[in-house]
Design a protein around this motif. Structure first.
Motif, mmCIF file in Angstrom:
data_model
loop_
_atom_site.group_PDB
_atom_site.id
_atom_site.type_symbol
_atom_site.label_atom_id
_atom_site.label_comp_id
_atom_site.label_asym_id
_atom_site.label_seq_id
_atom_site.Cartn_x
_atom_site.Cartn_y
_atom_site.Cartn_z
ATOM 1 N N PHE A 106 1.045 -1.109 0.111
ATOM 2 C CA PHE A 106 0.179 0.215 -0.004
ATOM 3 C C PHE A 106 1.129 0.550 -0.060
ATOM 4 C CE2 PHE A 106 -2.320 2.864 1.829
ATOM 5 C CZ PHE A 106 -3.631 3.387 2.141
ATOM 6 N N LYS A 107 1.448 1.156 0.721
ATOM 7 C CA LYS A 107 2.398 2.047 0.936
ATOM 8 C C LYS A 107 3.334 2.277 -0.465
ATOM 9 C CE LYS A 107 6.469 4.317 4.454
ATOM 10 N NZ LYS A 107 6.941 3.704 5.249
ATOM 11 N N THR A 108 4.130 1.714 -0.779
ATOM 12 C CA THR A 108 4.390 2.046 -2.335
ATOM 13 C C THR A 108 3.902 2.195 -3.287
ATOM 14 O OG1 THR A 108 6.195 -0.260 -1.599
ATOM 15 C CG2 THR A 108 6.157 0.471 -4.050
ATOM 16 N N SER A 109 2.621 1.565 -3.350
ATOM 17 C CA SER A 109 1.698 1.858 -4.550
ATOM 18 C C SER A 109 1.597 3.895 -4.347
ATOM 19 C CB SER A 109 0.253 1.409 -4.066
ATOM 20 O OG SER A 109 0.624 0.204 -4.480
ATOM 21 N N LEU A 110 1.644 4.508 -2.561
ATOM 22 C CA LEU A 110 0.982 5.868 -2.515
ATOM 23 C C LEU A 110 1.702 6.479 -3.358
ATOM 24 C CD1 LEU A 110 -1.091 6.056 0.842
ATOM 25 C CD2 LEU A 110 -1.770 6.281 -1.497
ATOM 26 N N GLU A 111 3.343 6.060 -2.983
ATOM 27 C CA GLU A 111 4.758 6.398 -2.859
ATOM 28 C C GLU A 111 4.992 6.638 -4.572
ATOM 29 O OE1 GLU A 111 7.883 4.815 -1.284
ATOM 30 O OE2 GLU A 111 7.228 4.561 0.565
ATOM 31 N N ALA A 112 4.308 6.098 -5.529
ATOM 32 C CA ALA A 112 3.910 6.221 -6.997
ATOM 33 C C ALA A 112 3.134 7.439 -7.334
ATOM 34 C CB ALA A 112 3.974 4.634 -7.637
ATOM 35 N N ARG A 119 15.930 10.881 4.240
ATOM 36 C CA ARG A 119 14.993 10.028 4.254
ATOM 37 C C ARG A 119 13.861 10.697 5.685
ATOM 38 N NH1 ARG A 119 19.661 7.377 5.463
ATOM 39 N NH2 ARG A 119 20.323 7.115 7.647
ATOM 40 N N GLN A 120 14.230 11.097 6.524
ATOM 41 C CA GLN A 120 12.781 11.512 7.699
ATOM 42 C C GLN A 120 12.292 12.006 6.673
ATOM 43 O OE1 GLN A 120 14.237 14.039 10.374
ATOM 44 N NE2 GLN A 120 13.206 13.744 11.406
ATOM 45 N N ASP A 121 12.932 13.187 5.738
ATOM 46 C CA ASP A 121 12.011 14.121 4.651
ATOM 47 C C ASP A 121 10.922 13.591 3.665
ATOM 48 O OD1 ASP A 121 13.118 16.378 6.059
ATOM 49 O OD2 ASP A 121 14.672 16.802 4.558
ATOM 50 N N ILE A 122 12.093 12.207 3.550
ATOM 51 C CA ILE A 122 10.758 11.527 2.499
ATOM 52 C C ILE A 122 9.508 10.665 3.040
ATOM 53 C CG2 ILE A 122 10.779 9.143 1.104
ATOM 54 C CD1 ILE A 122 13.875 10.326 0.451
ATOM 55 N N GLU A 123 10.012 10.011 3.867
ATOM 56 C CA GLU A 123 8.883 9.797 5.033
ATOM 57 C C GLU A 123 7.908 10.556 5.627
ATOM 58 O OE1 GLU A 123 7.275 6.188 6.588
ATOM 59 O OE2 GLU A 123 8.349 5.764 4.916
ATOM 60 N N TYR A 124 7.974 11.362 6.280
ATOM 61 C CA TYR A 124 7.563 12.393 5.923
ATOM 62 C C TYR A 124 6.688 12.735 5.429
ATOM 63 C CZ TYR A 124 5.328 17.004 7.869
ATOM 64 O OH TYR A 124 4.707 17.809 8.612
ATOM 65 N N SER A 125 7.357 13.234 4.002
ATOM 66 C CA SER A 125 6.307 13.416 2.329
ATOM 67 C C SER A 125 5.379 12.755 2.391
ATOM 68 C CB SER A 125 7.393 13.744 1.489
ATOM 69 O OG SER A 125 6.485 14.062 0.305
ATOM 70 N N ASN A 126 5.437 10.880 2.501
ATOM 71 C CA ASN A 126 4.444 10.507 2.332
ATOM 72 C C ASN A 126 3.813 10.153 2.936
ATOM 73 O OD1 ASN A 126 6.227 9.109 0.005
ATOM 74 N ND2 ASN A 126 7.289 7.826 1.277
ATOM 75 N N LEU A 127 3.677 10.224 5.006
ATOM 76 C CA LEU A 127 3.082 10.738 5.397
ATOM 77 C C LEU A 127 2.057 11.292 5.207
ATOM 78 C CD1 LEU A 127 4.722 8.889 8.649
ATOM 79 C CD2 LEU A 127 2.954 7.426 7.223
ATOM 80 N N SER A 128 2.715 12.839 5.083
ATOM 81 C CA SER A 128 1.569 13.284 4.323
ATOM 82 C C SER A 128 0.404 13.363 3.746
ATOM 83 C CB SER A 128 2.882 15.148 4.560
ATOM 84 O OG SER A 128 3.049 15.333 5.329
#
Length: 103
Positions: A10-16, A68-77
């Motif tokens: 799910f997370k990978t799909s959202l990132e795409a 990595r922290q910024d990318i994770e924050y971006s994905n969760l946002s």
């Protein structure tokens, strides 16, 4: 959130999806372009510093961890935005099918 196969997929799909949605915005946003230019200039200055190998390693670890922290924050946002959008649609009784007709 727990790490499992469904969540990871799910997370990978959202990132795409995010990349397809965000990239056009990034290419036209003047603030983002300005920050990108500032980063490039700072990186050029960093590369000219006379740091020891250990100092460069520490700086690189810091920057990698921050990235990595910024990318994770971006994905969760992005996920939070989707959740908020669904809540908004439900609050105003807007059918999701009607929203997606243009796609």
């Amino acid at each position: 959130m727990t790490s499992n196969s469904f969540y990871d997929t799910f997370k990978t799909s959202l990132e795409a999806m995010k990349e397809n949605s965000v990239l056009p915005l990034l290419t036209t946003d003047k603030d983002y372009q300005n920050y990108t230019n500032q980063e490039s200039m700072a990186e050029a200055q960093y590369m000219q510093l006379d740091l020891s190998a250990k100092q460069k390693e520490i700086v690189e670890q810091l920057l990698d961890a921050r990235d990595r922290q910024d990318i994770e924050y971006s994905n969760l946002s992005y996920l939070a935005g989707i959740i908020d959008c669904i809540k908004f649609l439900k609050y105003f009784n807007i059918p999701i099918d009607g929203v997606l007709e243009d796609e």
